[in-house]
Design a protein around this motif. Structure first.
Motif, mmCIF file in Angstrom:
data_model
loop_
_atom_site.group_PDB
_atom_site.id
_atom_site.type_symbol
_atom_site.label_atom_id
_atom_site.label_comp_id
_atom_site.label_asym_id
_atom_site.label_seq_id
_atom_site.Cartn_x
_atom_site.Cartn_y
_atom_site.Cartn_z
ATOM 1 N N VAL A 45 96.979 -22.528 36.937
ATOM 2 C CA VAL A 45 97.035 -22.948 35.544
ATOM 3 C C VAL A 45 96.034 -22.157 34.705
ATOM 4 N N ALA A 46 94.841 -21.960 35.234
ATOM 5 C CA ALA A 46 93.770 -21.301 34.477
ATOM 6 C C ALA A 46 94.139 -19.881 34.065
ATOM 7 N N ASN A 47 94.841 -19.152 34.926
ATOM 8 C CA ASN A 47 95.168 -17.757 34.640
ATOM 9 C C ASN A 47 96.623 -17.530 34.244
ATOM 10 N N SER A 48 97.338 -18.604 33.943
ATOM 11 C CA SER A 48 98.750 -18.480 33.591
ATOM 12 C C SER A 48 98.924 -17.921 32.184
ATOM 13 N N GLN A 49 99.830 -16.951 32.067
ATOM 14 C CA GLN A 49 100.148 -16.371 30.761
ATOM 15 C C GLN A 49 101.266 -17.152 30.067
ATOM 16 N N SER A 50 101.938 -18.015 30.814
ATOM 17 C CA SER A 50 103.107 -18.723 30.298
ATOM 18 C C SER A 50 102.775 -19.943 29.453
ATOM 19 N N LEU A 51 101.602 -20.527 29.681
ATOM 20 C CA LEU A 51 101.262 -21.785 29.019
ATOM 21 C C LEU A 51 100.279 -21.583 27.877
ATOM 22 N N PRO A 52 100.509 -22.255 26.741
ATOM 23 C CA PRO A 52 99.515 -22.237 25.665
ATOM 24 C C PRO A 52 98.241 -22.968 26.115
ATOM 25 N N GLU A 53 97.130 -22.654 25.484
ATOM 26 C CA GLU A 53 95.830 -23.215 25.875
ATOM 27 C C GLU A 53 95.807 -24.743 25.792
ATOM 28 N N VAL A 55 98.296 -26.843 26.133
ATOM 29 C CA VAL A 55 99.092 -27.402 27.227
ATOM 30 C C VAL A 55 98.307 -27.304 28.533
ATOM 31 N N LYS A 56 97.597 -26.200 28.741
ATOM 32 C CA LYS A 56 96.774 -26.047 29.941
ATOM 33 C C LYS A 56 95.736 -27.165 30.028
ATOM 34 N N ASN A 57 95.070 -27.446 28.910
ATOM 35 C CA ASN A 57 94.026 -28.479 28.903
ATOM 36 C C ASN A 57 94.610 -29.856 29.222
ATOM 37 N N ARG A 58 95.756 -30.179 28.628
ATOM 38 C CA ARG A 58 96.385 -31.477 28.906
ATOM 39 C C ARG A 58 96.892 -31.542 30.344
ATOM 40 N N LEU A 59 97.372 -30.411 30.873
ATOM 41 C CA LEU A 59 97.857 -30.359 32.252
ATOM 42 C C LEU A 59 96.721 -30.603 33.240
ATOM 43 N N VAL A 60 95.567 -30.026 32.973
ATOM 44 C CA VAL A 60 94.396 -30.236 33.834
ATOM 45 C C VAL A 60 94.023 -31.715 33.845
ATOM 46 N N ALA A 61 94.070 -32.355 32.668
ATOM 47 C CA ALA A 61 93.734 -33.780 32.580
ATOM 48 C C ALA A 61 94.764 -34.637 33.317
ATOM 49 N N LEU A 62 96.046 -34.293 33.191
ATOM 50 C CA LEU A 62 97.108 -35.068 33.844
ATOM 51 C C LEU A 62 97.091 -34.896 35.366
ATOM 52 N N ALA A 63 96.777 -33.701 35.829
ATOM 53 C CA ALA A 63 96.861 -33.397 37.259
ATOM 54 C C ALA A 63 95.805 -34.139 38.069
ATOM 55 N N GLY A 64 94.628 -34.319 37.504
ATOM 56 C CA GLY A 64 93.571 -35.052 38.200
ATOM 57 C C GLY A 64 93.161 -34.384 39.495
ATOM 58 N N SER A 65 93.284 -35.117 40.610
ATOM 59 C CA SER A 65 92.820 -34.606 41.903
ATOM 60 C C SER A 65 93.732 -33.534 42.483
ATOM 61 N N ARG A 66 94.893 -33.318 41.877
ATOM 62 C CA ARG A 66 95.793 -32.261 42.359
ATOM 63 C C ARG A 66 95.350 -30.888 41.859
ATOM 64 N N MET A 67 94.343 -30.850 41.002
ATOM 65 C CA MET A 67 93.830 -29.595 40.446
ATOM 66 C C MET A 67 92.559 -29.203 41.205
ATOM 67 N N THR A 68 92.464 -27.935 41.617
ATOM 68 C CA THR A 68 91.267 -27.458 42.297
ATOM 69 C C THR A 68 90.217 -27.043 41.275
ATOM 70 N N ARG A 69 89.022 -26.783 41.745
ATOM 71 C CA ARG A 69 87.936 -26.342 40.846
ATOM 72 C C ARG A 69 88.257 -25.000 40.187
ATOM 73 N N GLU A 70 89.041 -24.186 40.883
ATOM 74 C CA GLU A 70 89.389 -22.860 40.361
ATOM 75 C C GLU A 70 90.510 -22.931 39.337
ATOM 76 N N GLY A 71 91.071 -24.114 39.104
ATOM 77 C CA GLY A 71 92.138 -24.264 38.118
ATOM 78 C C GLY A 71 93.523 -24.035 38.685
ATOM 79 N N VAL A 72 93.690 -24.290 39.983
ATOM 80 C CA VAL A 72 94.991 -24.124 40.638
ATOM 81 C C VAL A 72 95.573 -25.512 40.890
ATOM 82 N N LEU A 73 96.794 -25.726 40.418
ATOM 83 C CA LEU A 73 97.503 -26.981 40.636
ATOM 84 C C LEU A 73 98.204 -26.905 41.983
ATOM 85 N N VAL A 74 97.973 -27.905 42.849
ATOM 86 C CA VAL A 74 98.557 -27.926 44.190
ATOM 87 C C VAL A 74 99.452 -29.152 44.311
#
Length: 140
Positions: A45-53, A55-74
């Motif tokens: 998510v952190a390095n994605s060119q497809s998502l606006p900033e 949306v990235k911020n809201r996605l990080v908040a929604l993902a919770g524990s599924r998001m790694t420290r590096e900003g990767v959604l698993v």
């Protein structure tokens, strides 16, 4: 290369997704020990060119524990014994999560109670107090 369409304006290129397979636990007999049916999907998510900033911020908040420290959604799917069905399910969950992140929450507008509402509240408190006051010991 194929792209996954999330909304009219947002699509994710397949090259941004990293899929790996692993053995799923649970029942399945001898077959489960030989096939890699569980699918793990990683989306940076952190390095994605497809998502606006935003949306990235809201996605990080929604993902919770599924998001790694590096900003990767698993995301992981092992509900089906079929690898193809697990792959479809994990991609559908990714699309749903990103689609939910595109929705901008409404701003909360603080409101005050009206004078009439305050008066009703006080009146009910007075009545309740009178009821409780009448519950004391009976004196002769």
């Amino acid at each position: 290369m194929a792209a996954i369409q999330v909304t009219r304006s947002i699509s994710i290129d397949d090259s941004e997704l990293i899929e790996s397979t692993t053995r799923a636990g649970g029942p399945g007999g001898q077959h489960v020990n030989t096939t890699d049916s569980a699918v793990i999907l990683r989306f940076d998510v952190a390095n994605s060119q497809s998502l606006p900033e935003a949306v990235k911020n809201r996605l990080v908040a929604l993902a919770g524990s599924r998001m790694t420290r590096e900003g990767v959604l698993v995301l992981r799917s092992d509900g089906s014994r079929s690898q193809v069905m697990n792959r479809e399910e994990v991609r559908a969950r990714l699309i749903d999560l990103i689609h939910e992140a595109t929705i901008v929450p409404k701003k909360r507008r603080p409101t005050k109670p009206s004078k009439a509402a305050k008066a009703r509240r006080v009146d009910s408190k007075v009545k309740r107090s009178a009821v409780k006051a009448g519950r004391g010991r009976v004196r002769e």
